[in-house]
Scaffold this active site. Sequence first.
Site, PDB file in Angstrom:
ATOM      1  N   LYS A   1     -22.497  -5.435 -68.742  1.00 51.13           N
ATOM      2  CA  LYS A   1     -23.571  -6.428 -68.789  1.00 51.13           C
ATOM      3  C   LYS A   1     -24.101  -6.468 -70.222  1.00 51.13           C
ATOM      4  CE  LYS A   1     -27.927  -6.403 -68.680  1.00 51.13           C
ATOM      5  NZ  LYS A   1     -28.204  -7.537 -69.642  1.00 51.13           N
TER       6      LYS A   1
ATOM      7  N   GLU B   1     -28.553   5.617 -75.270  1.00 48.58           N
ATOM      8  CA  GLU B   1     -28.772   5.569 -76.721  1.00 48.58           C
ATOM      9  C   GLU B   1     -29.906   4.589 -76.902  1.00 48.58           C
ATOM     10  OE1 GLU B   1     -29.249   4.136 -80.089  1.00 48.58           O
ATOM     11  OE2 GLU B   1     -27.259   3.240 -79.925  1.00 48.58           O
TER      12      GLU B   1
ATOM     13  N   CYS C   1     -31.396   0.587 -84.630  1.00 49.05           N
ATOM     14  CA  CYS C   1     -32.176   1.661 -84.025  1.00 49.05           C
ATOM     15  C   CYS C   1     -32.262   2.891 -84.917  1.00 49.05           C
ATOM     16  CB  CYS C   1     -31.597   2.036 -82.662  1.00 49.05           C
ATOM     17  SG  CYS C   1     -29.826   2.349 -82.700  1.00 49.05           S
TER      18      CYS C   1
ATOM     19  N   GLU D   1     -41.633   1.775 -82.967  1.00 50.96           N
ATOM     20  CA  GLU D   1     -40.413   1.130 -83.456  1.00 50.96           C
ATOM     21  C   GLU D   1     -40.682  -0.367 -83.579  1.00 50.96           C
ATOM     22  OE1 GLU D   1     -35.672   1.381 -82.578  1.00 50.96           O
ATOM     23  OE2 GLU D   1     -36.971   1.094 -80.844  1.00 50.96           O
TER      24      GLU D   1
END
Length: 477
Positions: free
Chosen positions: A170, A245, A279, A379
Amino acid sequence: MSRNLQFYIGGEWVHPAVPRTMDVIDPSTEEAFARISMGSGEDVDRAVAAARAAFPAFSRTSREERMALLRRILEIYRSRQDELGEVMSREMGAPLGFAKEMQAGTGIWQLEAVIRAFERFAFEKPLGASLIVKEPIGLVAMITPWNWPLNQIMNKVAPAIATGCTMILKPSEVAPLNAIVFAEILHDAGVPAGVFNLVNGDGPEVGTALARHPGVDMISITGSTRAGVSVAKNAADTVKRVAQELGGKSANIILRDADLEAAVKRGVAGCFGNSGQSCNAPTRMFVPAERLDEAIAHAKAAAAAYRTGPASDPDSVLGPVVSKPQFNKIQKLIETGIAEGADLIAGGAGRVEGHERGYFVKPTIFAHVAHGSTLSREEIFGPVLAILTYETEQEAIDKANDTIYGLAAYVQSGDLARAREVARQLRAGNVCINESDWDCDVPFGGYKQSGNGREAGEWGLEDFLEVKAILGYEGQG
């Protein structure tokens, strides 16, 4: 023929069980340029049935058969690299040259690394009279992001094929078209029917259905920490393996013996690359307190060199961020930084001059950022750098580690031995010394809320395997 409104299930392109579509937006123009179908639980059920039916035969194929399959995928992927880059440039906003070379190129580099690891990987080893066997875990559901789409897809699909697993992918609904081309590549390479399946959709519908499905043996997700937590909770009732992750807020410690100008410029480049949408980007820069003014001057000069513009413009260094929600989130965090008293030294809130359309964020740098402030903790996932200071080396290490994340960290130093010592003390899955070249053979993954498990190389293979001990394998005499 466009496959955008179809899914790939059981070796065939099929229509969704329930017709429902979503526009794909070009972030450089804010206009829809394609449309995909959105899946449902019924589509997931069909894909699970196809993948489970394919598993017994595929899991028993030989290493040589799977290696030949991976090499065919690599050959066809290379032939379509430019096309993949063009697709990703349009759907997620990466400048075209960068998208072709880097966004599409990472898929090649990751697949080559898996092939190298697969060539030397030991699936069996004797232990006394027993045999230790590593076997495919089964059906793996894969949820991948929009920021480095094919890098993350390949990091999951290639090791799954190498280990003999079947899978359902997906991809992000924000940047899904590259995955459709990728499915065509796998089909043309001769991946057996049911081994690879593609169902487009969003997290609440398709992602949740995959995580909860009792027919799925493992789920591998790359995404935000929030998404990872949701997947883990939904997967808990069926006790399936969850590999994650997730997010990061990576520290970049510039030690006193570093070439400050070079280190700051490297740090700005690392933070701003891919429009800040990585990231593992070094978004917290730590500099010696007594050299902050010098660092600010170098950072301002570096930021001024970045030209932001449409992905199709060959002069664009930074493209737009991927979507309106992402743009709005970044704007809010920039405004929060100003409100909390950080010193804005480059960029800032609002649209880039000359671009009234498109999700363009100004390359932004803050100095005098307080440790523990929003800019130092959250973040941002945009081209926004926070500069913090330290008095002692230990203070820099302690502040770098004082985060819920632990994906990556960076150390800049003129003394390799000193940099190595600091690197060992940083609580992160990857620590990069002096902006060394990326290595697809090393494990990638994080500590703490940056996730668990590792991708890439032989470590990526391990995540898709179960370990079996066959006692008495050599007999009793």
